[in-house]
Design an enzyme around this catalytic site. Structure first.
Site, short mmCIF file in Angstrom:
data_model
loop_
_atom_site.label_atom_id
_atom_site.label_comp_id
_atom_site.label_asym_id
_atom_site.label_seq_id
_atom_site.Cartn_x
_atom_site.Cartn_y
_atom_site.Cartn_z
N GLY A 130 7.92 48.50 77.91
CA GLY A 130 6.66 49.00 77.39
C GLY A 130 6.08 50.06 78.31
O GLY A 130 6.52 50.24 79.45
N CYS A 131 5.06 50.75 77.82
CA CYS A 131 4.49 51.86 78.59
C CYS A 131 3.79 51.36 79.86
O CYS A 131 3.98 51.94 80.94
CB CYS A 131 3.56 52.69 77.73
SG CYS A 131 2.26 51.76 76.88
#
Length: 325
Positions: A130-131
């Site tokens: 994920g970011c």
């Protein structure tokens, strides 16, 4: 080498960034674009600046049963939307899932590319981080691997640009009037990225991540993530910086800086900037990580992972400079 590539979810922010990178990649050829609400549109209708060679490509309705011959498939769909369909993709098609359905799922490799590149090489199923984990874990990895901080009771305060919320269906609640001059915490105590961060902290340290606190915030900018991470440890600032420089020696995309990083340094790139400030007398280490949430936080790392699984130079198609200003 001509590697046939498809992108699912191409009309979203992550899928669109993947298209931009694939279009300029020396070995990738985009031959398939898929979406849901955008199906039937030409790419140029969704992206007026798309390269001319891709302008007339029609976005197809996503259906794994109708895939053309592909070598690599990038999938950028909301969490919960890809698991069932990707199980029906032929085994000879390599997949990089930019969404959240396959992180730490059996049969899938966790694609933290700057930390574990050798574990990604040659795999056929890779789950992109994920970011927020991309920004956070790159900063924490050298400290955890060198035992300079305790793995428990880590506090992560992260800020992200509005594009991290996704493009949605054009009715996003994160429009200008709602977002400008506004700072919003969200996902308190239950953000979808927290288990992924905890699992990786434990994997890197061999200890427990119990007590992890992760609080993300939306800030009124388009792109970028800054994670400020508070840890317990007796290391000095120089020890932390030295550990990071050794850990990432020879790595193409991680920059260790003496001063706190800025989100704008990474805009439009696959770069990850990390730095540290420590006070051993207070048993305190502050780690800082910056990425572009659509670059290293999504499509940039996805292309990096695709390079690794295809046996290409890791920086292929990713060595352009960040956008400045």
């Amino acid at each position: 080498m001509n590697i046939r590539v498809g992108i699912v979810g191409i009309s979203g922010f992550g899928g669109g960034e993947a298209m931009r990178l694939v279009a300029c990649h020396p070995s990738f050829e985009l031959v398939y674009a898929a979406g849901e609400g955008s199906a039937g549109s030409r790419l140029v209708e969704r992206f007026p600046s798309v390269p001319a060679k891709l302008a007339e490509m029609v976005i197809e309705k996503w259906d794994p049963a109708t895939l053309p011959k592909l070598d690599v498939l990038f999938v950028s769909l909301p969490t919960g939307a890809s698991a069932e369909a990707l199980a029906r993709v032929p085994k000879d098609v390599k997949i990089v899932d930019i969404g959240g359905d396959h992180r730490y799922v059996d049969g899938w490799t966790y694609g933290l590319a700057d930390v574990w590149p050798s574990q990604i090489e040659g795999r056929t199923r890779v789950a992109n981080p994920g970011c927020f984990p991309a920004a956070t874990l790159n900063a924490l990895a050298p400290l955890l691997a060198s035992k300079l901080i305790e793995p428990g009771n880590i506090v992560i305060d992260a800020k992200t640009g509005i594009s991290g919320a996704g493009r949605g269906n054009g009715e996003s609640k994160f429009g200008y009037a709602e977002s400008n001059e506004n700072l919003v915490p969200y996902g308190l105590l239950k953000h979808v990225h927290a288990p992924e961060i905890a699992r990786t902290i434990e994997r890197l340290s061999g200890g427990s991540a119990e007590g992890l606190v992760f609080t993300p915030h939306l800030v009124p900018m388009t792109r970028g993530i800054l994670a400020t991470i508070y840890c317990r440890g007796r290391a000095t600032t120089e020890q932390c910086l030295d550990a990071a420089r050794r850990f990432y020696e020879g790595r193409a995309f991680v920059r260790v800086t003496d001063k706190p990083p800025h989100t704008k340094w990474a805009t439009g790139s696959n770069l990850s900037f990390i730095s540290y400030a420590a006070d051993p007398e207070r048993n305190l280490v502050i780690a800082m990580g910056v990425v572009d949430n659509l670059g290293k936080g999504a499509a940039g790392q996805a292309v990096q992972n695709a390079n690794l699984i295809c046996g290409l130079p890791e920086a292929s198609g990713l060595d352009g400079a960040a956008i400045w200003p």
